[in-house]
Design an enzyme around this catalytic site. Sequence first.
Site, PDB file in Angstrom:
ATOM      1  N   TYR A   1       0.839  -1.209   0.000  1.00 36.92           N
ATOM      2  CA  TYR A   1       0.000   0.000   0.000  1.00 36.92           C
ATOM      3  C   TYR A   1       0.873   1.257   0.000  1.00 36.92           C
ATOM      4  O   TYR A   1       0.730   2.129  -0.868  1.00 36.92           O
ATOM      5  CB  TYR A   1      -0.945  -0.005   1.205  1.00 36.92           C
TER       6      TYR A   1
ATOM      7  N   LYS B   1       1.446   3.767  -3.136  1.00 34.91           N
ATOM      8  CA  LYS B   1       1.022   5.164  -3.026  1.00 34.91           C
ATOM      9  C   LYS B   1       2.193   6.089  -3.365  1.00 34.91           C
ATOM     10  O   LYS B   1       2.015   7.103  -4.040  1.00 34.91           O
ATOM     11  CB  LYS B   1       0.498   5.485  -1.618  1.00 34.91           C
TER      12      LYS B   1
HETATM   13  N1  LIG Z   1      -9.106   6.411   4.994  1.00 32.99           N
HETATM   14  C1  LIG Z   1      -7.927   6.849   5.413  1.00 32.99           C
HETATM   15  O1  LIG Z   1      -7.640   6.875   6.619  1.00 32.99           O
HETATM   16  C2  LIG Z   1      -6.922   7.365   4.413  1.00 32.99           C
HETATM   17  C3  LIG Z   1      -5.727   7.904   4.912  1.00 32.99           C
HETATM   18  C4  LIG Z   1      -4.799   8.395   4.011  1.00 32.99           C
HETATM   19  C5  LIG Z   1      -5.057   8.340   2.649  1.00 32.99           C
HETATM   20  N2  LIG Z   1      -6.223   7.785   2.196  1.00 32.99           N
HETATM   21  C6  LIG Z   1      -6.444   7.736   0.758  1.00 32.99           C
HETATM   22  O2  LIG Z   1      -7.723   8.268   0.466  1.00 32.99           O
HETATM   23  C7  LIG Z   1      -8.222   7.633  -0.714  1.00 32.99           C
HETATM   24  C8  LIG Z   1      -9.632   7.154  -0.460  1.00 32.99           C
HETATM   25  O3  LIG Z   1      -9.613   6.209   0.604  1.00 32.99           O
HETATM   26  P1  LIG Z   1     -10.958   5.757   1.324  1.00 32.99           P
HETATM   27  O4  LIG Z   1     -10.687   5.739   2.774  1.00 32.99           O
HETATM   28  O5  LIG Z   1     -12.095   6.560   0.795  1.00 32.99           O
HETATM   29  O6  LIG Z   1     -11.069   4.264   0.811  1.00 32.99           O
HETATM   30  P2  LIG Z   1     -12.382   3.386   0.529  1.00 32.99           P
HETATM   31  O7  LIG Z   1     -13.523   3.855   1.363  1.00 32.99           O
HETATM   32  O8  LIG Z   1     -11.956   1.967   0.643  1.00 32.99           O
HETATM   33  O9  LIG Z   1     -12.750   3.713  -0.983  1.00 32.99           O
HETATM   34  C9  LIG Z   1     -11.985   3.197  -2.032  1.00 32.99           C
HETATM   35  C10 LIG Z   1     -12.636   3.608  -3.324  1.00 32.99           C
HETATM   36  O10 LIG Z   1     -11.808   3.171  -4.406  1.00 32.99           O
HETATM   37  C11 LIG Z   1     -12.624   2.443  -5.307  1.00 32.99           C
HETATM   38  N3  LIG Z   1     -11.829   1.416  -5.965  1.00 32.99           N
HETATM   39  C12 LIG Z   1     -11.092   0.443  -5.405  1.00 32.99           C
HETATM   40  N4  LIG Z   1     -10.538  -0.314  -6.366  1.00 32.99           N
HETATM   41  C13 LIG Z   1     -10.942   0.192  -7.552  1.00 32.99           C
HETATM   42  C14 LIG Z   1     -10.736  -0.142  -8.900  1.00 32.99           C
HETATM   43  N5  LIG Z   1      -9.955  -1.182  -9.257  1.00 32.99           N
HETATM   44  N6  LIG Z   1     -11.317   0.592  -9.871  1.00 32.99           N
HETATM   45  C15 LIG Z   1     -12.103   1.651  -9.528  1.00 32.99           C
HETATM   46  N7  LIG Z   1     -12.342   2.030  -8.276  1.00 32.99           N
HETATM   47  C16 LIG Z   1     -11.776   1.306  -7.291  1.00 32.99           C
HETATM   48  C17 LIG Z   1     -13.733   1.841  -4.488  1.00 32.99           C
HETATM   49  O11 LIG Z   1     -14.803   1.518  -5.350  1.00 32.99           O
HETATM   50  P3  LIG Z   1     -15.909   0.403  -4.972  1.00 32.99           P
HETATM   51  O12 LIG Z   1     -16.229   0.634  -3.518  1.00 32.99           O
HETATM   52  O13 LIG Z   1     -17.052   0.724  -5.894  1.00 32.99           O
HETATM   53  O14 LIG Z   1     -15.269  -0.927  -5.206  1.00 32.99           O
HETATM   54  C18 LIG Z   1     -14.023   3.001  -3.535  1.00 32.99           C
HETATM   55  O15 LIG Z   1     -14.864   3.928  -4.174  1.00 32.99           O
HETATM   56  C19 LIG Z   1      -7.253   6.513  -1.066  1.00 32.99           C
HETATM   57  O16 LIG Z   1      -6.411   6.952  -2.107  1.00 32.99           O
HETATM   58  C20 LIG Z   1      -6.451   6.314   0.196  1.00 32.99           C
HETATM   59  O17 LIG Z   1      -5.149   5.850  -0.101  1.00 32.99           O
HETATM   60  C21 LIG Z   1      -7.171   7.302   3.052  1.00 32.99           C
END
Ligand SMILES: NC(=O)c1ccc[n+]([C@@H]2O[C@H](COP(=O)([O-])OP(=O)(O)OC[C@H]3O[C@@H](n4cnc5c(N)ncnc54)[C@H](OP(=O)(O)O)[C@@H]3O)[C@@H](O)[C@H]2O)c1
Length: 302
Positions: free
Chosen positions: A133, A137
């Site tokens: 991961y 990233k």
């Molecule tokens: N949450 C945190 O604490 C955190 C911290 C730092 C950075 N981030 C970053 O923030 C961003 C969003 O994270 P999040 O927490 O919102 O994650 P999340 O709730 O797991 O959402 C992930 C999203 O990516 C989509 N996705 C996954 N694989 C895909 C694929 N092959 N093709 C198209 N769409 C795909 C999913 O679509 P489906 O659900 O429709 O499959 C979902 O909409 C990420 O880049 C993550 O690295 C998050």
Amino acid sequence: MRLAVTGATGFVGGAVCRAAVAEGWQVTAFGRRPEADARHVGGAAYRSWDIGAGRLADPPGVDAVVHCAASATDTGVAREVWRTNLLGTHHVLVSFPACRLVHVSSASVYDPRRPTVRAKEHEAPVDRYFNAYAAAKAAAEQLVLSVARDPVVLRPHAVYGAGDTTLLPRLLENVRCGRLLVPGTGRVLVSMTEVDSLARACLLAAAAAKAWPSVYNVADSAPVTIDWAVRGLLASAGVRARPVYLPAWLLTPPARLFPGGRLNRYVISQFAVERTLDITAAIDRLGYEPVPTKFPAKFPAA
Ligand SMILES: NC(=O)c1ccc[n+]([C@@H]2O[C@H](COP(=O)([O-])OP(=O)(O)OC[C@H]3O[C@@H](n4cnc5c(N)ncnc54)[C@H](OP(=O)(O)O)[C@@H]3O)[C@@H](O)[C@H]2O)c1
């Protein structure tokens, strides 16, 4: 403004869609699943796209893309993580080659082997990471910065808020008999990022006339201790449990104590040492207005 949002069915992407629609932006929401809950994406037009499979055949004309889609897991299959997070980012870039690309990255790109102390943006990437991961990233950031015509990279850390799919569910699934084992002492500081503030930062980055420098940490106004954060998150979910701290040295090798592998090196590195971010650049250059870390009573995980 016309905006495309990837990962719109997720925690961060959904918040970005709702904020953009509320501000009057014309939004096309992309997710992998065939259909999305209209309320989750703020009523935006929805399209299904597996970004790992290839470029979009007929991309809508937009002024900016906020790229939130990712395999956001530290325990996922490496091949799938790289496919989505790096190859998928490549497909987003070639599908939208000419507009502002706001890439939602992560503070996981900072050095996992050392404390992250008020880290400035130039301190990442580093040459080694603990998992696919963080490595993917970091690689995706480099790809975006070298290929995109108009890139902005945002690095949030420990995103929280209603609909959390990652942090809070992960804590809750590890509660046993009213206790949550947490690596470290609980006294170290951590920067957290409130999800609606992150969504606002995404829109500021999408609309900024000139987004230079192109990489920004995004976090709340001041760090909090791990203990305060863990207790607050558990209380906000209505869970009566107390954190029990385990010195990091006791956890080596972690797999022996925790055969399920949930408490891996990456998790230990996130809880046992300081992880704080300098957010001066986002405030000064993007006009980002951080909020204090605060957990509303009873907010649900996804
Ligand atoms: N949450 C945190 O604490 C955190 C911290 C730092 C950075 N981030 C970053 O923030 C961003 C969003 O994270 P999040 O927490 O919102 O994650 P999340 O709730 O797991 O959402 C992930 C999203 O990516 C989509 N996705 C996954 N694989 C895909 C694929 N092959 N093709 C198209 N769409 C795909 C999913 O679509 P489906 O659900 O429709 O499959 C979902 O909409 C990420 O880049 C993550 O690295 C998050």
